[in-house]
Enzyme design. Structure first.
Site, PDB file in Angstrom:
ATOM      1  N   ASN A   1      77.978 -50.859   3.780  1.00 13.90           N
ATOM      2  CA  ASN A   1      78.294 -49.568   3.145  1.00 13.90           C
ATOM      3  C   ASN A   1      77.141 -48.573   3.193  1.00 13.90           C
ATOM      4  O   ASN A   1      77.237 -47.505   2.575  1.00 13.90           O
ATOM      5  CB  ASN A   1      78.754 -49.794   1.693  1.00 13.90           C
ATOM      6  CG  ASN A   1      77.639 -50.278   0.787  1.00 13.90           C
ATOM      7  OD1 ASN A   1      76.464 -50.203   1.134  1.00 13.90           O
ATOM      8  ND2 ASN A   1      77.996 -50.776  -0.387  1.00 13.90           N
ATOM      9  N   LYS A   2      76.076 -48.870   3.916  1.00 13.08           N
ATOM     10  CA  LYS A   2      74.902 -47.988   3.874  1.00 13.08           C
ATOM     11  C   LYS A   2      75.020 -46.827   4.872  1.00 13.08           C
ATOM     12  O   LYS A   2      75.938 -46.778   5.677  1.00 13.08           O
ATOM     13  CB  LYS A   2      73.631 -48.808   4.126  1.00 13.08           C
ATOM     14  CG  LYS A   2      73.358 -49.810   3.002  1.00 13.08           C
ATOM     15  CD  LYS A   2      73.232 -49.136   1.651  1.00 13.08           C
ATOM     16  CE  LYS A   2      72.770 -50.068   0.535  1.00 13.08           C
ATOM     17  NZ  LYS A   2      73.798 -51.039   0.091  1.00 13.08           N
TER      18      LYS A   2
END
Ligand code: PLP
Length: 390
Positions: free
Chosen positions: A190-191
């Site tokens: 999710n970065k």
């Protein structure tokens, strides 16, 4: 492309979704076809790219940010009996690795506007046992690094950036990753850029060199050298090391994600600006700001709901958004509220953390969202306040 995932009849807008293209896929396939699957030339390219972006002296690609943080502490000589100052409003990874090396996390409060370490609280927390400060750039907004540097220098402390949220951010014209002695990035799914799982430690050459040795079993020569051009597989073990290096299959993805970082950051900035403009003025809804001298990476767009003025609390807003098919997330349950660390801090000395923890809600904010996705979130929030879409 939309951030929607099909889930039954109503499409749910995911809280986050990676944006991967054909170049990432082709490069990963190239790694697979090459037959070289572990750390190798693609990892070296990825490391060079992050080194160039940050201006750091050296970079070591690893398999998570948690690994990078662990190595940062080990390379910095943090161990039993030491104290490490870090915010309570952060992810558990840093507290876990501090505890794992035998040191004690000293949890302090954050500034109420940017939710980053409060330098005054840090200064007050320094003791004769303090060895390091770990500054986490919350949501991608850089910490007050000049003030933290001053405190670190005054007491001879290591300054580490937990830059999991903040690749590409800048503080007073300087890139995140160049502001501490060491910095740890995350490329978790999710970065802001992702390799699925992955991380990188950047910083001072002497410290990264130690970390590289520790992160590769303590081996004097690594596989690429042993089996590459360099001849026979002779090696020695110089340290009691760990196994944290990155695979070339994942670095292949990282190389192309890194190229797209400017585009991703710009898109995140546009989404954040729309939220800030079109949600302004709703009573009891706090919106995140940006200090004048930073470039925000907008990993998160965290709002806060003040129940007295909003007429609803954070959980009610999350439920209203879920009912509209919009996923949200919370960053974070403060460390001092987690079972393992509950004894470590008195909540009364962390008023800003306590207040934010009950009010924070992270809205979807990622480049795979369409303009319509953003409009949908804005309309659903305004509707919760009984206001029409703008
Ligand atoms: C602030 C912070 N630090 C560290 C981490 C750990 O990252 P990783 O999953 O790459 O180990 C995270 C993960 O979300 C994080 O949010």
């Amino acid at each position: 492309m939309s951030g929607e995932i099909a889930e039954g009849p109503a499409a749910v807008l995911a809280w986050n979704r990676a944006l991967l293209g054909e170049e990432e896929i082709a490069e990963a396939v190239d790694a697979l076809r090459s037959g070289w699957l572990t750390t190798g030339p693609k990892t070296a390219r990825f490391e060079a790219g992050v080194r160039e972006l940050t201006g750091a002296e050296d970079a070591f690609a690893v398999n998570s940010c948690t690994a990078a943080l662990h190595l940062a502490l080990l390379a910095g000589g943090v161990g039993a009996g030491d104290e490490v100052i870090t915010p309570s409003l952060t992810f558990c990874a840093i507290a876990n690795v501090i505890a794992r090396v035998g040191a004690t996390p000293v949890l302090v409060d954050v500034l109420p506007d940017q939710l980053n370490l409060d330098p005054a609280a840090v200064a007050a927390a320094v003791s004769g046992r303090t060895r390091a400060i770990v500054a986490m750039h919350y949501g991608g907004h850089p910490c007050e690094m000049d003030e933290l540097r001053e405190i670190a220098d005054q007491h001879g402390l290591l300054l580490i950036e937990d830059a999991a949220h903040a690749i590409g951010a800048q503080y007073r014209g300087r890139p995140v990753g160049s502001l501490g002695d060491l910095a740890a990035f995350s490329f978790y799914a999710n970065k802001n850029i992702t390799t699925g799982e992955g991380g990188m430690l950047v910083g001072r050459a002497d410290l990264v060199r130690s970390a590289r040795l520790l992160g590769r079993h303590g081996l004097s020569r690594v596989a690429w050298q042993r089996h590459g051009d360099r001849g026979p597989a002779d090696y020695d073990v110089l340290e009691a090391g760990l196994k944290y290096n990155m695979s070339d299959v994942l670095a292949a993805v990282g190389v192309h994600q890194l190229k797209r970082l400017p585009e991703f950051l710009a898109r995140r900035g546009v989404i954040a600006a729309r939220y800030s403009q079109e949600l302004a003025g709703l009573p009891g809804l706090w919106l995140p700001g940006t200090a004048a001298d930073v470039r925000h990476a907008w990993h998160l767009y965290p709002v806060q709901v003040s129940p007295g003025r909003a007429g609803m609390d954070r959980d009610a807003l999350a439920e209203a958004l879920a009912a509209a098919g919009i996923a949200t997330s919370i960053h974070f349950t403060p460390i001092h509220r987690l079972a393992r660390y509950r004894d470590l801090a008195d909540p009364a000395v962390m008023p800003h953390t306590e207040r934010a923890a009950d009010r924070l809600l992270s809205l979807p904010c990622y480049p795979a969202m369409t303009d319509d996705d953003v409009s949908r979130v804005i309309a659903a929030i305004r509707q919760a306040w009984g206001e029409p879409a703008p």
